[in-house]
Enzyme design. Sequence first.
Site, PDB file in Angstrom:
ATOM      1  N   ARG A 230      70.371  71.482  25.380  1.00  8.96           N
ATOM      2  CA  ARG A 230      71.719  71.209  24.916  1.00  8.96           C
ATOM      3  C   ARG A 230      71.665  70.291  23.699  1.00  8.96           C
ATOM      4  O   ARG A 230      70.911  69.324  23.665  1.00  8.96           O
ATOM      5  CB  ARG A 230      72.559  70.542  26.019  1.00  8.96           C
ATOM      6  CG  ARG A 230      72.996  71.483  27.137  1.00  8.96           C
ATOM      7  CD  ARG A 230      74.018  72.494  26.640  1.00  8.96           C
ATOM      8  NE  ARG A 230      74.547  73.347  27.698  1.00  8.96           N
ATOM      9  CZ  ARG A 230      74.053  74.530  28.047  1.00  8.96           C
ATOM     10  NH1 ARG A 230      72.975  74.981  27.410  1.00  8.96           N
ATOM     11  NH2 ARG A 230      74.613  75.233  28.992  1.00  8.96           N
ATOM     12  N   HIS A 278      71.270  79.818  19.607  1.00  7.86           N
ATOM     13  CA  HIS A 278      71.393  79.721  21.072  1.00  7.86           C
ATOM     14  C   HIS A 278      70.982  81.039  21.739  1.00  7.86           C
ATOM     15  O   HIS A 278      71.707  81.612  22.562  1.00  7.86           O
ATOM     16  CB  HIS A 278      72.829  79.355  21.469  1.00  7.86           C
ATOM     17  CG  HIS A 278      72.900  78.661  22.802  1.00  7.86           C
ATOM     18  ND1 HIS A 278      73.813  77.660  23.072  1.00  7.86           N
ATOM     19  CD2 HIS A 278      72.183  78.826  23.947  1.00  7.86           C
ATOM     20  CE1 HIS A 278      73.663  77.247  24.328  1.00  7.86           C
ATOM     21  NE2 HIS A 278      72.668  77.937  24.867  1.00  7.86           N
TER      22      HIS A 278
END
Length: 316
Positions: A230, A278
């Site tokens: 993250r 991502h």
Amino acid sequence: MQILFCHPNAAPGEAERWQAGLTARLGAAGLGVPGFTIRTPEVAAPPADYALLWNPPPAALLGQTRLRAAFALGAGVDALLGADVLPPGVPLYRLEDAGMAAQMVEYALHAVLRWQRRFDEYEALAARGEWRTLTPRPRPLIAVLGLGALGGAVASAFAGLGYRVRGWSRSPRTLVGVEGFAGPEALMACLDGAGVLIDLLPLTAGTRGLLDGRVFAQLMPGALFVNLARGAHVVEADLLAALAGGRLSAAVLDVFGQEPLPAGHALRDRPEVTVTPHIAALTRLDAALDSIAAAITAIEAGATAVLGRVDPARGY
């Protein structure tokens, strides 16, 4: 049985594939044909027994009083826990693997080997038309933060290739070939002198902003940082300072505090930074369907210990 599917960013036809896959699996398990509602702003959702969620709006489950469980369509659950999406008392389950561990291992191996063998620098030389040999970096000591289903797979993969590997987690974990460190007081010892730092931690109150200048200063000068977890784990100003000062020679980043990463962001267009959108580990539909169908079948049979249940107090 009624199932609610809420994925605002789903590709065309994706919801229908989830519906077909769950219908087949739950039917084969003797649970009949479930009702299936695709939640959109224009569709009022009928009462559901189970919800499949990915980045839902805060009101997605408003009025859903009979939910037996909700499933995150990925490994990360911070967006669901932090947005008051779930009605009180509804258990949340995450995908423990669903084909993501193998992808994460591939990404991490590529990132480290590309840096260790200096292929990133060869690419730059080739772009300038230069032909010369670079000395490969020595095999680095690798520190993996987070030893869950994904982090444990990455740490074990490097250990299996003969790397010296350390792993850090909230509570002690034992993995063959991995030197384990546990608890906040052990973090700096785990990082001390590491040539590669790989982040695979969950996002919790305790890990938000954890990776700062103090952490980067503990690494070997010229280390590589790989973030597969993250963006909110990282203090971006400290990361940029570590790159500018040479504490880090390179960073491979798949996640960011703001996604998509804005044009003109300081992490873009730096030659020592590799950015990907991502994609380190994408949810594999068949594996995810198998996992969720098995969980629903177990819940319907009265099981109380079902794989992947999230502990809201821990955040994962």
